[in-house]
Enzyme design. Structure first.
Site, mmCIF file in Angstrom:
data_model
loop_
_atom_site.group_PDB
_atom_site.id
_atom_site.type_symbol
_atom_site.label_atom_id
_atom_site.label_comp_id
_atom_site.label_asym_id
_atom_site.label_seq_id
_atom_site.Cartn_x
_atom_site.Cartn_y
_atom_site.Cartn_z
ATOM 1 N N PRO A 274 -16.471 32.068 66.838
ATOM 2 C CA PRO A 274 -15.693 30.817 66.812
ATOM 3 C C PRO A 274 -15.623 30.266 65.393
ATOM 4 C CG PRO A 274 -17.868 30.431 67.752
ATOM 5 C CD PRO A 274 -17.761 31.908 67.554
ATOM 6 N N ASP A 450 -19.046 30.713 61.033
ATOM 7 C CA ASP A 450 -19.267 31.045 62.442
ATOM 8 C C ASP A 450 -19.999 29.869 63.086
ATOM 9 O OD1 ASP A 450 -20.089 32.017 64.907
ATOM 10 O OD2 ASP A 450 -20.605 34.016 64.141
ATOM 11 N N HIS A 451 -19.314 29.178 64.008
ATOM 12 C CA HIS A 451 -19.875 27.953 64.579
ATOM 13 C C HIS A 451 -21.038 28.223 65.537
ATOM 14 C CE1 HIS A 451 -19.952 23.777 64.674
ATOM 15 N NE2 HIS A 451 -18.846 23.476 65.338
ATOM 16 N N ARG A 452 -21.265 29.482 65.883
ATOM 17 C CA ARG A 452 -22.464 29.814 66.663
ATOM 18 C C ARG A 452 -23.710 29.689 65.791
ATOM 19 N NH1 ARG A 452 -20.954 35.781 68.483
ATOM 20 N NH2 ARG A 452 -20.593 35.787 66.217
ATOM 21 N N VAL A 454 -23.560 28.189 62.373
ATOM 22 C CA VAL A 454 -23.466 27.088 61.414
ATOM 23 C C VAL A 454 -22.777 25.910 62.085
ATOM 24 C CG1 VAL A 454 -22.624 26.398 59.143
ATOM 25 C CG2 VAL A 454 -23.267 28.794 59.567
#
Length: 480
Positions: A274, A450-452, A454
């Site tokens: 994501p 990467d929102h997983r 960060v």
């Protein structure tokens, strides 16, 4: 005379020159049958999904046979060249065909024989680092059309495909040599719709090209030489496509090699990780002045000094201050892997497609060492000699879209990495400086992550730190 030729003729197989690659395209042969070769001599150049690589032969001897032509795509583990390691000996038998692929001569024979259906049988792994491919050992005859010559049958099929009736379920498979079938596959051509002009109804390469772009007058096809890779530090414009033929409305280019791998990787990255992208516009006037001062510094003599160098150093300092950003997502083990090293990727657009070589352990380098590493990376890519190893193991990447005059973008993560920084064009713009509007050097940075791994707070801190350093490069000393 019966003799063991295995001691005289040695087969050199297509190696896996990367990690897990399954095929490579033969770009150029440097030898021909009858040439003498020595152990370690480069015999050909191949292009994998990651880079162009020269292959050395591990034997002394005389070239007996080149099993594939230039432009052929060959599976890893398949014999590509036969070497006579005992020329002039009493053994006169020809070497047996490679177990995994027919030779060029055998391919021509296969093209003229009735097509058969193969039952797959898995080949055993060969040398260390080689892959395995499907091969066939048992065949059964294809159903033929009684009383209809092959050429007439092909014409009948063509008529059906032009709308004069539904294709017959038991029609013979179009006849073509393996290289021609590969060409048709690359160009997206259905061989059943191609009118054969070869002997006995065999489809030729010219027939396939004619099916792609038929023209009233056929023009000779001139091969276009592959240009050397010419990347700027973070990407230069790829070479322009060859001029279209007169009257042509479309040009089709096979999707393969680096471009094919890049497309698959970007799709996988975009729909797996994501993405979040944040932007910041900043005054880099002081950084540009420091670049000019460093160019004149004797300690930086002979090194590549440009804004990208200081941007790279600023990102490394920001990662040191926010180490959690330098991580990877391990889906299989359901773990977040925090990395205590930074392999800094530099995106480069080349005529073969986008490549992202990286500088190993960039976090440990001084500014002169980083400048030297960047210079070597660019020079290697420009010469088209970037190795697959140089493009593996990256952790974060910088892409410089500013070289195209672009202000910013939303970069897609390199697969397996946590963040990518896009650098926009540096332009003279009106800016409020010390309470007054003055012309200043301004740019825009974009950080995708990467929102997983960060969250917004961490991503914002990293981007803000990079901007703060570039606005006041003295922080390279105080923060480092």
């Amino acid at each position: 005379m019966t003799a063991d030729t295995s001691l005289r003729f040695r087969e050199f197989k297509m190696p896996d020159v990367g990690e897990g690659l399954t095929e490579a395209e033969i770009l150029k042969w440097y030898v021909k049958p009858g040439d003498t070769v020595t152990d370690g001599q480069v015999v050909c150049e191949v292009e994998t999904a990651k880079a162009a690589v020269e292959l050395p032969i591990p034997y002394d001897g005389v070239v007996h046979e080149l099993r594939f032509e230039e432009g052929a795509t060959v599976d890893v583990g398949t014999s590509i060249i036969t070497i006579d390691v005992a020329p002039g000996s009493a053994l006169v038998e020809e070497p047996p065909p490679a177990a995994t692929e027919p030779s060029l001569a055998a391919a021509e024979q296969v093209a003229q024989e009735p097509e058969e259906k193969a039952e797959p049988q898995r080949r055993q792994p060969v040398l260390v680092g080689y892959g395995v491919a499907e091969s066939s050992t048992k065949r059964r005859p294809r159903k033929a059309t009684p009383g209809v010559p092959e050429q007439a049958a092909a014409a009948a099929i063509q008529a059906e495909m032009n709308g004069h009736g539904a294709p017959a379920p038991d029609r013979p498979r179009p006849l073509a040599k393996p290289p021609v079938r590969k060409l048709a596959k690359d160009l997206g051509v259905d061989l059943a719709q191609v009118i054969p002009t070869g002997p006995d109804g065999v489809i030729t390469r010219e027939d396939v090209h004619a099916a792609v772009a038929p023209a009233p007058v056929a023009a000779p096809v001139t091969p276009v030489a592959r240009p050397a890779e010419q990347p700027a530090p973070a990407g230069a414009a790829p070479a322009q496509a060859a001029a279209p033929a007169a009257g042509a409305r479309e040009t089709r280019v096979p999707i393969k090699g680096v471009r094919k791998a890049t497309a698959a990787a970007m799709v996988g990255s975009a729909f797996t990780a994501p993405h979040v992208t944040e932007f910041i516009t900043l005054d880099v006037t002081r950084t540009m002045k420091l670049v000019e001062e460093l160019k004149a510094d004797k300690d930086m003599a002979g090194l590549r000094v440009n804004p990208l160098l200081l941007i790279a150093k600023a990102l490394l300092v920001a990662i040191k201050r926010n180490p959690e950003v330098n991580a990877a997502w391990d889906e299989a083990n359901q773990e977040i892997v925090h990395k205590h090293y930074v392999n800094l990727g530099i995106a480069a657009a080349t005529p073969r497609g986008l490549i992202v070589p990286n500088i190993k352990d960039a976090h440990e380098m001084t500014l002169p060492e980083l400048a030297q590493a960047l210079g070597e990376l660019v020079a290697t890519a420009r010469e088209g000699r970037t190795t697959p190893a140089a493009m593996q193991g990256g952790t974060v990447t910088i892409t410089n879209v500013g070289v195209f005059g672009v202000d910013t973008g939303t970069p897609i993560l390199n697969p397996g990495e946590s963040a990518i920084l896009a650098v926009g064009a540096i332009k003279l713009q009106p800016w409020v400086h010390k309470g007054k509007v003055k012309p200043r050097q301004v740019t825009t940075l974009a950080l995708s992550f990467d929102h997983r791994l960060v969250d917004g707070a961490l991503g914002s801190k990293v981007l803000a730190d990079v901007a703060a350093i570039l606005e006041n490069p003295k922080r390279l000393i105080t923060w480092a």
